[in-house]
Write a protein that holds these residues in place. Sequence first.
Motif, mmCIF file in Angstrom:
data_model
loop_
_atom_site.group_PDB
_atom_site.id
_atom_site.type_symbol
_atom_site.label_atom_id
_atom_site.label_comp_id
_atom_site.label_asym_id
_atom_site.label_seq_id
_atom_site.Cartn_x
_atom_site.Cartn_y
_atom_site.Cartn_z
ATOM 1 N N UNK A 258 8.706 15.132 -22.615
ATOM 2 C CA UNK A 258 8.440 15.992 -21.449
ATOM 3 C C UNK A 258 7.139 15.610 -20.742
ATOM 4 N N UNK A 259 6.605 14.475 -21.080
ATOM 5 C CA UNK A 259 5.300 14.068 -20.560
ATOM 6 C C UNK A 259 5.260 13.979 -19.041
ATOM 7 N N UNK A 260 6.363 13.587 -18.411
ATOM 8 C CA UNK A 260 6.364 13.381 -16.964
ATOM 9 C C UNK A 260 6.460 14.668 -16.162
ATOM 10 N N UNK A 261 6.928 15.735 -16.785
ATOM 11 C CA UNK A 261 7.052 16.993 -16.030
ATOM 12 C C UNK A 261 6.251 18.139 -16.650
ATOM 13 N N UNK A 262 5.276 17.791 -17.491
ATOM 14 C CA UNK A 262 4.426 18.811 -18.108
ATOM 15 C C UNK A 262 3.028 18.756 -17.496
ATOM 16 N N UNK A 263 2.573 19.832 -16.902
ATOM 17 C CA UNK A 263 1.226 19.834 -16.307
ATOM 18 C C UNK A 263 0.107 19.816 -17.345
ATOM 19 N N UNK A 264 0.452 19.981 -18.625
ATOM 20 C CA UNK A 264 -0.555 20.073 -19.682
ATOM 21 C C UNK A 264 -0.606 18.816 -20.549
ATOM 22 N N UNK A 265 0.075 17.740 -20.142
ATOM 23 C CA UNK A 265 0.084 16.501 -20.915
ATOM 24 C C UNK A 265 -1.340 15.960 -21.012
ATOM 25 N N UNK A 266 -1.895 15.931 -22.219
ATOM 26 C CA UNK A 266 -3.328 15.703 -22.421
ATOM 27 C C UNK A 266 -3.845 14.364 -21.892
ATOM 28 N N UNK A 267 -3.215 13.217 -22.208
ATOM 29 C CA UNK A 267 -3.764 11.952 -21.697
ATOM 30 C C UNK A 267 -3.864 11.915 -20.174
ATOM 31 N N UNK A 268 -2.888 12.470 -19.486
ATOM 32 C CA UNK A 268 -2.929 12.473 -18.021
ATOM 33 C C UNK A 268 -4.116 13.291 -17.517
ATOM 34 N N UNK A 269 -4.340 14.462 -18.122
ATOM 35 C CA UNK A 269 -5.447 15.295 -17.675
ATOM 36 C C UNK A 269 -6.791 14.621 -17.920
ATOM 37 N N UNK A 270 -7.040 14.180 -19.144
ATOM 38 C CA UNK A 270 -8.371 13.680 -19.484
ATOM 39 C C UNK A 270 -8.668 12.299 -18.904
ATOM 40 N N UNK A 271 -7.627 11.560 -18.522
ATOM 41 C CA UNK A 271 -7.856 10.245 -17.923
ATOM 42 C C UNK A 271 -7.748 10.248 -16.404
ATOM 43 N N UNK B 32 -10.197 3.824 -24.315
ATOM 44 C CA UNK B 32 -9.758 3.676 -25.710
ATOM 45 C C UNK B 32 -10.295 4.802 -26.594
ATOM 46 N N UNK B 33 -11.555 5.178 -26.379
ATOM 47 C CA UNK B 33 -12.146 6.253 -27.189
ATOM 48 C C UNK B 33 -11.474 7.590 -26.898
ATOM 49 N N UNK B 34 -11.170 7.838 -25.630
ATOM 50 C CA UNK B 34 -10.491 9.087 -25.257
ATOM 51 C C UNK B 34 -9.119 9.156 -25.900
ATOM 52 N N UNK B 35 -8.358 8.079 -25.817
ATOM 53 C CA UNK B 35 -7.010 8.077 -26.400
ATOM 54 C C UNK B 35 -7.055 8.228 -27.911
ATOM 55 N N UNK B 36 -8.039 7.623 -28.554
ATOM 56 C CA UNK B 36 -8.174 7.786 -30.013
ATOM 57 C C UNK B 36 -8.466 9.245 -30.357
ATOM 58 N N UNK B 37 -9.332 9.862 -29.582
ATOM 59 C CA UNK B 37 -9.685 11.260 -29.851
ATOM 60 C C UNK B 37 -8.507 12.198 -29.609
ATOM 61 N N UNK B 38 -7.668 11.871 -28.658
ATOM 62 C CA UNK B 38 -6.524 12.730 -28.344
ATOM 63 C C UNK B 38 -5.375 12.562 -29.329
ATOM 64 N N UNK B 39 -5.336 11.435 -30.026
ATOM 65 C CA UNK B 39 -4.188 11.172 -30.903
ATOM 66 C C UNK B 39 -4.058 12.209 -32.009
ATOM 67 N N UNK B 40 -5.191 12.619 -32.577
ATOM 68 C CA UNK B 40 -5.135 13.638 -33.631
ATOM 69 C C UNK B 40 -6.219 14.712 -33.480
ATOM 70 N N UNK B 41 -6.929 14.678 -32.383
ATOM 71 C CA UNK B 41 -7.971 15.668 -32.153
ATOM 72 C C UNK B 41 -7.411 16.933 -31.528
#
Length: 415
Positions: free
Chosen positions: A234-247, A268-277
């Motif tokens: 649902x990444x393409x139609x979710x307004x809360x998809x984390x990588x899209x927001x933070x990047x 890279x650091x942002x994506x690492x933090x989002x993977x399990x943060x």
Amino acid sequence: MKQVTSVLIGAGLRGGYVYSRYALEHPNELKVVAVAEPDQIRREAFAFRHNIPKDMQFKSYEELLSRERMADCAMICTQDRMHAEPVIRAMEKGYHVLCEKPMSPEKDEILKMGEFSRKYNRILSVCHVLRYSPFFTSVKSLLEEGRIGQLMSIQHIEEVGYWHQAHSFVRGNWRNAKESSPMILQKCCHDMDILLWLSGSHCKTISSCGGLTYFKEQNAPSEAPGYCMDGCDHRDDCPFYAPKFYLEHPKAEEDGLIYAVTDMTDTDSILRALRRGPYGRCVFHCDNTVVDHQSVEIEFENEVTASFLMTAFTNRCARRIRLMGTKGELSGDMEAGTIELIDFVSNSLEVIQLHTSAKGHSGSDMSMMRDFVKMIGEGKPGKTDASMSVESHLMALAAEDARVNKVTVDFKEYV
């Protein structure tokens, strides 16, 4: 004005980057001489920015406050449930105190902090920054000038913003009332304070309704994983998809939200933090308990009534207000910096456009710091005092009590 010295307890986003910035921009007025912060990276980074020697860097507030008083004031910017003890101990040591809001989620602690401010004759300034904004300063002045006659009613809305709700109150530090505080206190004690200030009276009764309706498990899309980066369909139609927001979302950088995710802001650091943060979690699979919408009805002792609405479901993070009086009506948008005045006698419309900063609560943060420093350095009275902060905090707690128990609270009895 003499240079005011301060210690900082809690070098997170608000203490480490917002309020302490005043010392970097106005070094002749304020100097931070010591810091207490348990996170070593944050502590050392803050010490580097403010040129604080190693022997003035502490892992805990207990360690700092065990020493003899080393500054004029203490800025206390710990988490919600960690304010009361360092505030009280700092006042006992002789420090004036700037306390991040909310003072505490506990009624007894709020009352005790106000009591100790009086007992030791210390300045206890709570970060009700909205009072210092050009917008609300102008609204208060127009009201006191009698531009709308006698105030009768207030309608106020806080638009939290869908992205801010997701960051701070679903995934973030203020998501769970037992760990931090109820939403109406954490986010809206600003607004309770503004309503109290504008009314020019004391709270008489308060009622409230609302709840956590959307950001919960049963509203998760089909087969949505616990973390956004675990192959969510649902990444393409979710307004809360984390990588899209933070990047991609400008507010992530503008408002410094990205620094809650990671101190290293490369991709890279942002994506690492989002993977399990925590900030990478699906908004429907978090341990959040605070409300996502709430309304409050207030009657003041001078018979002014106020209606307040807080909602997560807006695009803007904004505040809008209407004041209705016997001779006119005022409406305004804080973030846009616009105020409209209608005069009932002449039927005329006056539009006031204010210059407001795009950052720091429309410039309120730095105005509040300037006021606090002058209170200490020049002995000037501030725009607020501990007694009013105590009352507005208790209004927020009473509103939550009214919501949970579905009752109208008699404020005097509650206090």
